[in-house]
Design a protein around this motif. Structure first.
Motif, PDB file in Angstrom:
ATOM      1  N   SER A 290      -8.834  10.836   5.234  1.00 59.13           N
ATOM      2  CA  SER A 290      -7.430  10.460   5.369  1.00 59.13           C
ATOM      3  C   SER A 290      -7.203   9.590   6.590  1.00 59.13           C
ATOM      4  O   SER A 290      -6.338   8.706   6.578  1.00 59.13           O
TER       5      SER A 290
ATOM      6  N   LEU B 101     -10.436   6.817  -6.500  1.00 58.26           N
ATOM      7  CA  LEU B 101      -9.176   6.187  -6.119  1.00 58.26           C
ATOM      8  C   LEU B 101      -9.160   4.685  -6.389  1.00 58.26           C
ATOM      9  O   LEU B 101      -8.108   4.049  -6.269  1.00 58.26           O
TER      10      LEU B 101
ATOM     11  N   LEU C  85     -10.610   2.279  -4.610  1.00 57.65           N
ATOM     12  CA  LEU C  85     -10.382   1.545  -3.367  1.00 57.65           C
ATOM     13  C   LEU C  85     -11.378   0.392  -3.230  1.00 57.65           C
ATOM     14  O   LEU C  85     -12.534   0.504  -3.669  1.00 57.65           O
TER      15      LEU C  85
ATOM     16  N   LYS D 208      -5.263   7.594   2.924  1.00 59.77           N
ATOM     17  CA  LYS D 208      -4.961   8.249   1.656  1.00 59.77           C
ATOM     18  C   LYS D 208      -5.638   9.612   1.622  1.00 59.77           C
ATOM     19  O   LYS D 208      -6.697   9.798   2.218  1.00 59.77           O
ATOM     20  N   GLU D 209      -5.029  10.532   0.923  1.00 60.56           N
ATOM     21  CA  GLU D 209      -5.643  11.838   0.738  1.00 60.56           C
ATOM     22  C   GLU D 209      -6.723  11.746  -0.333  1.00 60.56           C
ATOM     23  O   GLU D 209      -6.527  11.092  -1.362  1.00 60.56           O
TER      24      GLU D 209
END
Length: 283
Positions: free
Chosen positions: A262, A28, A30, A267-268
């Motif tokens: 999550s 992702l 992040l 976020k998923e």
């Protein structure tokens, strides 16, 4: 500010959680880290007090032996965690309060979701083990309408666990009952859902094997082993050799981590990469 989450326990080096969450963080992109932190029982309260003051800390996953001891140390306890009597996820809410949650139930049920969406005449699960993991498993299966046979070395402990966590008519058996072959003639299982779940550490690396003879499993049963080291256990091998479907421990581990992710990051997790993640975990 780089935010971070940890997994805590004693011991902690064996945890696969950093690999799972780190994989999703990477996918992702992040600005976040997921770490392992060795925390003793004596140091649990101090750990949470220190992290509470660190605004970069978003929470932690909780492993043994802290899942019960963490309960009085959180500000709010979700109803499911209260019912199970165990916290495996603590996250900092928007108001700064620490929320104690249990994602083990969701993680256990996730690989069964397709089956549980179907209608069944009858659902039965033979659950082997009466420890901490069994509490989440019994809670989840009872909620999904399973009649349970809970087997342990101490049937009185099994009965007490069922009386506490599962409404309805359920049964207990000595664990040794399933070790020897049986010639029991099962009735028609058409339209039924049958599970055999190893909720114990038996069969884990360094532990004694789990003695289970597959003549005790109704036709069409699914064998589910929560052990993750090794992933391919003798319990699952024997089940496959006897013609039964199987679910391994990584399924529950990844499922419970996904639910926690999550909460931590809002976020998923990118589950489309599950096959790649499994490859990393098994390398």
């Amino acid at each position: 500010m780089t935010i971070y989450v940890e997994v805590i326990g004693d011991p902690i080096a064996q945890s696969k959680s950093p690999a799972i969450h780190g994989f999703w963080i990477e996918k992702l992109g992040l600005d976040a880290e997921y770490r392992a932190c060795h925390v003793t029982s004596e140091g649990l309260a101090d750990y949470l007090a220190e992290r509470r003051a660190d605004h970069a800390w978003r929470g932690c996953n909780v492993t043994m032996p802290h899942k019960k001891d963490a309960i009085p140390l959180v500000d709010r306890l979700e109803p499911l965690a209260k019912r199970v009597g165990a916290v495996n996820t603590i996250h900092r809410a928007a108001d700064g309060k620490l929320i104690g949650r249990n994602t083990d139930v969701a993680g256990f049920l996730e690989p069964l979701s397709d089956r549980l969406e179907q209608q069944h005449y009858f659902r039965m699960a033979r659950v082997l083990g009466t420890g901490g993991a069994a509490r989440a498993i019994v809670t989840g299966l009872a909620k999904e309408g399973f009649t349970l046979v809970l087997a342990g070395r101490n049937p009185d402990k099994a009965r007490a666990l069922l009386d506490e966590l599962a409404e309805g008519e359920h049964h207990t058996a000595p664990l040794a009952h399933f070790a020897d072959p049986t010639d029991f003639a099962f009735d028609d299982r058409e339209g039924c859902c049958d599970l055999v779940v190893n909720a114990s550490p038996l069969g884990m690396r360094g532990q004694p094997p789990l003695a289970f003879d597959w003549s005790h499993a109704p036709p069409g049963s699914i064998a589910y082993d929560i052990v993750t080291d090794p992933v391919e256990t003798d319990f699952l091998k024997a089940a496959r050799d006897a013609g039964f479907g199987t679910i391994d421990g990584l399924s529950m581990l990844i499922g419970q981590a996904a639910a926690a992710f999550s909460y931590f990051f809002g976020k998923e997790p990118p589950r489309e990469y599950d096959a790649e993640l499994r490859g990393r975990l098994m390398a």
